[in-house]
Every structure is written in C-alpha cells, then in structure tokens.
Scaffold this motif. Structure first.
Motif, PDB file in Angstrom:
ATOM      1  N   PRO A 137      -0.676  -2.317 -13.949  1.00 60.74           N
ATOM      2  CA  PRO A 137      -0.353  -1.328 -12.921  1.00 60.74           C
ATOM      3  C   PRO A 137       0.957  -0.616 -13.256  1.00 60.74           C
ATOM      4  O   PRO A 137       2.002  -1.249 -13.376  1.00 60.74           O
ATOM      5  N   LEU A 138       0.890   0.686 -13.421  1.00 60.28           N
ATOM      6  CA  LEU A 138       2.018   1.442 -13.962  1.00 60.28           C
ATOM      7  C   LEU A 138       2.331   2.671 -13.118  1.00 60.28           C
ATOM      8  O   LEU A 138       1.431   3.306 -12.566  1.00 60.28           O
ATOM      9  N   GLY A 139       3.608   3.015 -13.078  1.00 59.04           N
ATOM     10  CA  GLY A 139       4.051   4.263 -12.484  1.00 59.04           C
ATOM     11  C   GLY A 139       4.476   5.215 -13.582  1.00 59.04           C
ATOM     12  O   GLY A 139       5.667   5.376 -13.836  1.00 59.04           O
ATOM     13  N   VAL A 140       3.513   5.840 -14.239  1.00 57.08           N
ATOM     14  CA  VAL A 140       3.790   6.722 -15.367  1.00 57.08           C
ATOM     15  C   VAL A 140       2.869   7.939 -15.309  1.00 57.08           C
ATOM     16  O   VAL A 140       1.652   7.793 -15.194  1.00 57.08           O
ATOM     17  N   ASP A 141       3.465   9.114 -15.375  1.00 55.91           N
ATOM     18  CA  ASP A 141       2.701  10.342 -15.610  1.00 55.91           C
ATOM     19  C   ASP A 141       2.659  10.507 -17.125  1.00 55.91           C
ATOM     20  O   ASP A 141       3.596  11.021 -17.739  1.00 55.91           O
ATOM     21  N   LEU A 142       1.580  10.038 -17.726  1.00 61.26           N
ATOM     22  CA  LEU A 142       1.516   9.936 -19.183  1.00 61.26           C
ATOM     23  C   LEU A 142       1.681  11.299 -19.854  1.00 61.26           C
ATOM     24  O   LEU A 142       2.410  11.419 -20.848  1.00 61.26           O
ATOM     25  N   ASP A 143       0.999  12.323 -19.343  1.00 59.92           N
ATOM     26  CA  ASP A 143       1.088  13.644 -19.971  1.00 59.92           C
ATOM     27  C   ASP A 143       2.522  14.161 -19.931  1.00 59.92           C
ATOM     28  O   ASP A 143       3.019  14.717 -20.920  1.00 59.92           O
ATOM     29  N   ARG A 144       3.176  13.974 -18.804  1.00 58.41           N
ATOM     30  CA  ARG A 144       4.547  14.464 -18.680  1.00 58.41           C
ATOM     31  C   ARG A 144       5.485  13.692 -19.596  1.00 58.41           C
ATOM     32  O   ARG A 144       6.392  14.260 -20.212  1.00 58.41           O
ATOM     33  N   TRP A 145       5.289  12.382 -19.693  1.00 57.77           N
ATOM     34  CA  TRP A 145       6.140  11.585 -20.567  1.00 57.77           C
ATOM     35  C   TRP A 145       5.971  12.003 -22.033  1.00 57.77           C
ATOM     36  O   TRP A 145       6.947  12.233 -22.749  1.00 57.77           O
ATOM     37  N   LEU A 146       4.734  12.092 -22.487  1.00 57.88           N
ATOM     38  CA  LEU A 146       4.483  12.393 -23.895  1.00 57.88           C
ATOM     39  C   LEU A 146       4.818  13.838 -24.251  1.00 57.88           C
ATOM     40  O   LEU A 146       5.086  14.140 -25.419  1.00 57.88           O
ATOM     41  N   ALA A 147       4.844  14.723 -23.258  1.00 57.28           N
ATOM     42  CA  ALA A 147       5.220  16.106 -23.540  1.00 57.28           C
ATOM     43  C   ALA A 147       6.668  16.207 -24.004  1.00 57.28           C
ATOM     44  O   ALA A 147       7.023  17.111 -24.764  1.00 57.28           O
ATOM     45  N   ARG A 148       7.502  15.266 -23.576  1.00 61.73           N
ATOM     46  CA  ARG A 148       8.904  15.256 -24.001  1.00 61.73           C
ATOM     47  C   ARG A 148       9.056  14.634 -25.392  1.00 61.73           C
ATOM     48  O   ARG A 148      10.014  14.925 -26.112  1.00 61.73           O
ATOM     49  N   GLY A 149       8.130  13.783 -25.785  1.00 59.27           N
ATOM     50  CA  GLY A 149       8.199  13.141 -27.091  1.00 59.27           C
ATOM     51  C   GLY A 149       7.211  11.996 -27.172  1.00 59.27           C
ATOM     52  O   GLY A 149       6.968  11.303 -26.185  1.00 59.27           O
ATOM     53  N   ALA A 150       6.625  11.787 -28.336  1.00 59.14           N
ATOM     54  CA  ALA A 150       5.613  10.742 -28.536  1.00 59.14           C
ATOM     55  C   ALA A 150       6.295   9.411 -28.790  1.00 59.14           C
ATOM     56  O   ALA A 150       6.407   8.936 -29.925  1.00 59.14           O
ATOM     57  N   ASP A 156       0.837  -1.202   0.000  1.00 53.92           N
ATOM     58  CA  ASP A 156       0.000   0.000   0.000  1.00 53.92           C
ATOM     59  C   ASP A 156       0.872   1.253   0.000  1.00 53.92           C
ATOM     60  O   ASP A 156       0.651   2.191  -0.789  1.00 53.92           O
ATOM     61  N   ARG A 157       1.847   1.292   0.895  1.00 49.56           N
ATOM     62  CA  ARG A 157       2.708   2.469   1.020  1.00 49.56           C
ATOM     63  C   ARG A 157       3.561   2.661  -0.228  1.00 49.56           C
ATOM     64  O   ARG A 157       3.764   3.799  -0.690  1.00 49.56           O
ATOM     65  N   ALA A 158       4.054   1.566  -0.776  1.00 45.75           N
ATOM     66  CA  ALA A 158       4.888   1.666  -1.978  1.00 45.75           C
ATOM     67  C   ALA A 158       4.079   2.175  -3.166  1.00 45.75           C
ATOM     68  O   ALA A 158       4.572   2.981  -3.969  1.00 45.75           O
ATOM     69  N   GLU A 159       2.833   1.721  -3.295  1.00 41.43           N
ATOM     70  CA  GLU A 159       1.988   2.201  -4.392  1.00 41.43           C
ATOM     71  C   GLU A 159       1.706   3.693  -4.262  1.00 41.43           C
ATOM     72  O   GLU A 159       1.625   4.407  -5.277  1.00 41.43           O
ATOM     73  N   THR A 160       1.583   4.176  -3.040  1.00 38.25           N
ATOM     74  CA  THR A 160       1.385   5.608  -2.834  1.00 38.25           C
ATOM     75  C   THR A 160       2.642   6.383  -3.193  1.00 38.25           C
ATOM     76  O   THR A 160       2.584   7.398  -3.907  1.00 38.25           O
ATOM     77  N   LEU A 161       3.803   5.912  -2.729  1.00 33.04           N
ATOM     78  CA  LEU A 161       5.064   6.608  -3.002  1.00 33.04           C
ATOM     79  C   LEU A 161       5.344   6.668  -4.498  1.00 33.04           C
ATOM     80  O   LEU A 161       5.802   7.696  -5.016  1.00 33.04           O
ATOM     81  N   TYR A 162       5.054   5.579  -5.206  1.00 37.13           N
ATOM     82  CA  TYR A 162       5.349   5.514  -6.642  1.00 37.13           C
ATOM     83  C   TYR A 162       4.121   5.790  -7.516  1.00 37.13           C
ATOM     84  O   TYR A 162       4.148   5.531  -8.716  1.00 37.13           O
ATOM     85  N   GLN A 163       3.060   6.306  -6.890  1.00 31.37           N
ATOM     86  CA  GLN A 163       1.914   6.873  -7.616  1.00 31.37           C
ATOM     87  C   GLN A 163       1.375   5.915  -8.679  1.00 31.37           C
ATOM     88  O   GLN A 163       1.212   6.274  -9.854  1.00 31.37           O
TER      89      GLN A 163
END
Length: 497
Positions: free
Chosen positions: A176-189, A122-129
């Motif tokens: 289950p993923l630790g990815v900020d999709l908008d931030r990732w794709l803003a750097r490149g598709a 639970d705690r790890a999922e919160t830390l790694y969003q």
C-alpha cells in the motif's frame, strides 16, 4: 492582530493531518515548523549525495546510551520525515491492538481496538490517496471498502518475483503506497524510497495534509521556528509556547497546543519544559515521558542470481506478510517483508564499504528487501536530556524474532531461485519509525495521554504524533499516525475525548 486558537508544533504526518481535519472548523490554526520548504536541486535524485554524503541529514548530533554522539536520520523540513519516507501506508493489523506473545516477550495491548481506528484509517487512506489491493494479503484487516486507487504496478522483474514466491506457497501482495508514479518518474527515473520529495510525487504530509489545510485562510504555516519550551500555569494549563525565530525569542499563546514534532523531539520538548511545579517535565506525572522508545528491528536483504539482471527503476511495490503473525519457533510472529527502493551502486558502496565496481555488479543483479520485526516497549529504552542535548538510549528487544525472520526469508528466497542472499541490519542512526515515548492509556499513572491524545496532566495540551503509540507493531507507522491525528482532531474540535 488576533492570536491563534490552536498552535500545532510540527508539520509532519501528525501535525499536517490534524490541521487538515481542523481547518474547516474556522478556528485559527498556527503551524510551527523548525525547518523550511524542501526545494528542488540536483541532489534530490543523486544517490551519492543522499546516501553517501548525507546532503539532507540534519546538522545536529544526539547521544546514544553510552554518551557517544551520532548524527540522526531525523529530517527537518516542511512535511517532516515524510519528505524522505518510502510512502508505505499500512494499517496496523487487527491483532496488533491486542497483547501478543513474541519470542522476545509479550507486547502490551492498546486501550482501543482496531474497530475504533478503522473509520479513521479509511479517512487517512483517502487523504493520502493510497494505492493498494485489499484481498491479496492474508494479514489485511477488514476494510469498509477498497483502497482509493489501484496498486502501483509491478515492474517485470517484480512480477516474476511475485510468481516465484507464489509458487513457493506464499502470498505476495501489492504494497500500500502513497505515490503518484507518473508524477514521480516525470522528475527522474529513480526510486522514491529514501529520496526527498521535491515534485509532489509522494503523498507526503506537505503534499496532502498540509496542502489541504492551507486551502483555508484560517491556517498559517510559520517556518524557521524552533520551539524551545512550553510554559504551564499553576492550574496545569499550557500558557505559552516559547520559540526562537531568526535568532529572536518570543512567546506565543493559544487556548490549545498540539505537539506533533515526532516521538523523540516531542518527548525532548516536554522534558525541556520542566519548571518548579513540574520538575520532571510537563505531562510527566506518570514518569512515562521519554520511556518505551521503539524503532523496529530492521535489515536490508539482497537476493540475486548471477545470470539474471534487475533493470527495475523503483522496485518498491510488493510486500509479504505470511510470517507477520506466525512462522517462528513455537509459531511466534516474525514480522513484515517489503521491497526496498532499488539499491544503486553508490548506495551499496557507501553502506557496505566496498568498491563501486563490485557494488555495481551486485546491484545490477539484486532484488532488494526490507525486513521489519516488532520492537517491544521497554521503560528503560528512552529519550532523556544531557546538558540540554537529546540522548536516545534505544534498547533493542525481540531481536531473536528478527533473526528468525532473516533466516526464514533467506531460505524462502533460495527456494525461489536466488542462490545468493545477503543481509545487513540497519543501525541506530535511522529513527525513521520512532514511536512510543508518550504512550496513550486509560490510567494517568501509567500513560501520558488519553486515547485521543489529550495529555492527562494538561487539559489544553494534545499529542498527535507517534509518541502515543503503545506498541510499534511490525509495519510502517505513518498511516496509523495519520489515523490517530484524525481522532485527536475530533477531541480538539469538540473539546472532549
């Protein structure tokens, strides 16, 4: 200047998570990392540079069991291997903590249960969003609540794939993923799987764990520091950490030392630290250091229809666990299926040795999968040193289960409307899921650490990485490493296990 209270060797998932957990205690924490920060560059989103030219691979060689040198896919940056990972943050399934009969043998049980790990997951999922959904995966273990964030959305072709798999009677679910999709794709598709994180779009050890730790003034990160060996006194306590930085050697000291260099390098460091009192290496009274190396049996699979194109950018959002605990001969477990990041023509051409034009025709139409089966512990599958060089003699196990999973998925995908299905096993150069070389246990004669990572032989030496995992399960180990590191941090913090 006052020295640290705790030295942490390695800034990957284990070291960064442990530091984040211990930082609020006020104890002075020094994190040692042999690499430097991964800076942005054009190569960061160039599949030819990453996969064909090996731009980010280390300038070192290990030996295989036959003594043949190879270049390992082990990455030395702040954040460790997580800078390149696929950001998949699975919990081990509840059954993974108990002995399981596989086609290739019987896995050992853990000295703890899933229930012991659940609060730390639970705690790890919160830390790694973590982005995910609890209810759709039939193998999902019990959660105290939902994931911190909704799942990464499927692209249209993947939504269609999920419908096809569901129509075939299976249970596809969000990965289950630790990815900020908008931030990732803003750097490149581009995909993130296997690509370096230079924008903070992946919830890796640097972006989350280390960033949280470094908010506290009592935490210091020291890069470019190679740990040469540990020093132990007559009482068994670790008395020093010998390092080289900028070509200069020195010995650092702290009341507590935590190893989090990864299963291969942690084992190698303990073996390299042999002395007159510990001729087999430190923490090795059991002769288990370096043994039971596991790395998953894995294959890439490409499913395509000649008349359907796949314009997906990242693709990696779906998993299938219908065959995780059953489905093989005698209904034995087979493993996990998940999507790969979208394979491009330069990747396929370099890996398959085919012309770019052929690779482009295939990748324009393929959906790309990663199939993973459990590798069972074997004391003869091990890390040793030869003339100071790391020797990784990985002895695959349970391969028949993996071949059964490959065959089962080919049949499933053909039924789901993909007449052409190709597969290729991953080779030994990619120890990205390495684990098991300093396993935890209750018996000091059969294990290296206790259940929270304190070594049996040295009361002030802990291990907070995948070395301690008794089994590899058949899902990505990153979240389990983070959960273990949180448990280990508690033991360090209160001075007991």
């Amino acid at each position: 200047m006052t020295g640290p209270d705790i030295i942490v060797v390695g800034s990957g998932m284990g070291g960064a998570t442990l530091a984040a957990a211990l930082a609020p205690t006020g104890r002075r924490i020094l994190i040692l990392e042999r690499g430097e920060h991964l800076r942005d560059s054009p190569e960061a989103r160039d599949p030819g540079a990453i996969f064909a030219r090996g731009h980010y691979r280390p300038r070192e060689s290990w030996l295989d069991g036959a003594g043949t040198p190879f270049n390992p896919g082990n990455f030395y940056y702040v954040g460790g291997n997580t800078k390149m990972y696929g950001a998949v943050l699975f919990r081990f399934r509840e059954a993974d903590f108990s002995p399981i009969a596989h086609l290739g043998g019987r896995s050992v049980g853990w000295p703890v249960s899933y229930g012991d790990f659940a609060p730390y997951y639970d705690r790890a999922e919160t830390l790694y969003q973590v982005r995910g959904a609890v209810a759709q995966d039939p193998s999902e273990p019990a959660h105290s609540g939902g994931y911190p964030h909704p799942p990464v959305p499927h692209e249209p072709v993947i939504s269609d794939l999920a419908a096809r798999l569901s129509a075939a009677g299976l249970h596809p679910s969000p990965l289950p993923l630790g990815v900020d999709l908008d931030r990732w794709l803003a750097r490149g598709a581009t995909p993130w799987d296997g690509h370096p994180d230079t924008c903070g779009g992946k919830m890796d050890a640097e972006t989350c764990g280390l960033a949280e730790a470094l908010k506290h003034p009592n935490v210091t990160l020291q890069t470019g520091t190679h740990v040469d060996r540990l020093l132990a006194g007559a009482t068994g306590r670790i008395t020093g950490v010998a390092v080289t930085r900028n070509g200069v050697g020195e010995t650092l000291t702290a009341p507590v030392v935590v190893l989090a260099a990864g299963a291969v390098n942690t084992a190698a460091l303990l073996l390299r630290s042999a002395d007159a009192l510990h001729p087999a290496g430190l923490a090795n009274r059991s002769d288990q250091v370096g043994r039971n190396f596991m790395n998953h049996n894995a294959s890439a699979m490409l499913a395509l229809h000649p008349l359907r194109r796949n314009p997906s950018v990242y693709q990696k959002s779906l998993t299938l666990n219908d065959f995780y605990l059953r489905g093989g001969p005698d209904d034995k477990p087979l493993g996990n299926v998940q999507l790969l990041g979208k394979i491009s023509a330069p990747i396929l051409a370099s890996q398959a040795g085919i012309p770019q034009a052929v690779a482009r025709w295939i990748t324009d139409r393929s959906i790309d999968f990663y199939l993973m089966s459990e590798d069972l512990p074997n004391p003869d599958s091990r890390v040793t040193l030869r003339g100071g060089q790391i020797c990784l003699d990985w002895k695959r196990s349970n391969w028949e289960a993996h071949m059964a999973l490959v065959a089962r998925m080919k049949s499933v995908l053909r039924r789901a409307g993909f007449p052409v299905v190709l597969s290729k096993a991953f080779d030994r150069r990619t120890p990205s899921h390495q684990c098991g070389t300093a396993r935890m246990g209750l018996d000091p004669a059969q294990s290296v650490t206790d259940v929270r990572g304190r070594t049996h032989d040295h009361p002030n030496l802990f291990i907070a990485d995948a070395s301690v995992l008794p089994t590899s399960a058949a899902v990505n180990p990153s979240l389990t490493v983070a959960a273990h590191a949180l448990r280990c941090a508690e033991a360090v913090s209160v001075g007991r296990t």
